[in-house]
Write an enzyme that holds these catalytic residues in place. Sequence first.
Site, PDB file in Angstrom:
ATOM      1  N   LYS A 139       0.814  -1.210   0.000  1.00  0.00           N
ATOM      2  CA  LYS A 139       0.000   0.000   0.000  1.00  0.00           C
ATOM      3  C   LYS A 139       0.844   1.255   0.000  1.00  0.00           C
ATOM      4  O   LYS A 139       0.526   2.240  -0.658  1.00  0.00           O
ATOM      5  CB  LYS A 139      -0.951  -0.005   1.205  1.00  0.00           C
ATOM      6  N   VAL A 140       1.920   1.249   0.762  1.00  0.00           N
ATOM      7  CA  VAL A 140       2.841   2.379   0.759  1.00  0.00           C
ATOM      8  C   VAL A 140       4.149   1.915   0.141  1.00  0.00           C
ATOM      9  O   VAL A 140       4.793   0.989   0.657  1.00  0.00           O
ATOM     10  CB  VAL A 140       3.095   2.916   2.190  1.00  0.00           C
TER      11      VAL A 140
END
Length: 341
Positions: A336-337
């Site tokens: 996600k990051v």
Amino acid sequence: MAAEMAEQPAVLRRILTEGAGPIRAVARRIAARNPRFVLLTGRGTSDNAALYAKYLLEILLGKPCGLTSMSTTTAYGARPDLSDCLVIAVSQSGGSPDLVASTTAARDAGAITLAVTNNPDSPLVAASEFTIDVLAGPERALPATKTYTAELLALYLLVDALRGGDGPTTAARLPELAERILDRRDEVRALAGRYRFAERMVITSRGYGYPTAREAALKLMETSYIPALAYSGADLLHGPLAMVDNVSPVIAIVPDGRGGRALRPVLDRLRDRGADLVVVGPAAEAEAASAGFALPTGEVPEELQPVLEILPLQRLAYEVTLARGQDPDAPRALAKVTETR
């Protein structure tokens, strides 16, 4: 991914009702500083939103504008003079180290810094002078969908406020139009069958539609793993057109306005080459192609149409992935990051 795509009309309404006032306040403070040019920073989906903002800033404000190369500061240690420059960092998470580092360096170099993010508690916000919260709510799916359209609308409202416009009124119909488009799932599912066995795809547009082409290509690559190449229609004619043939699927995003008119000669060349051409755009253009998805984009100005254009293409990436027996909620090798430096 499906649930978050479905949230987009509600997110757009939230930005118009709750976010427009704070965005206008930020715009007033930035306008008082009168920046002479603008630099935009982002990665992945947020980089495509930044490219959209570049078109807005250059066309609507006449500001010289560019996309930054973060490695010039993070890897090479360059320290340009950014006095009187507005630096806008766009990031869903606000957590990527290179965005934070480059924003910090820009602020140290005299820039006005603005974070446009879905995480008001992020390191990027702490590094920036001004902040716009895109109010998309928690995003759990790895492929970004609702944060992209939220970033687009927030950036439009910012630029429109900088020119003294009435953006919330102009954009008022977006949530309703988005609902109508998202309800047409069966049409998109039928289109997805064309790409189940595709080995590569070409996606093209011009003007405000070009960031949409790039974002659609990214969504297809990260969910279905089909190599999807995005080109401005003008760039497509400068060489890459040679790879298009009657087995190469091409998606053309046709804006209802000047960008669409500029793209028409490209569509003629694609038809001459026998391309399997799918058009996402006005009904007349969609009906003239091999297949298409007609959009009600004529009901909003061309600069707002990208918020609607991407919606069937997000769904297309989802449906193609399912048709190929893969899971759009678990794309391989993604987090996600993404912590680039």
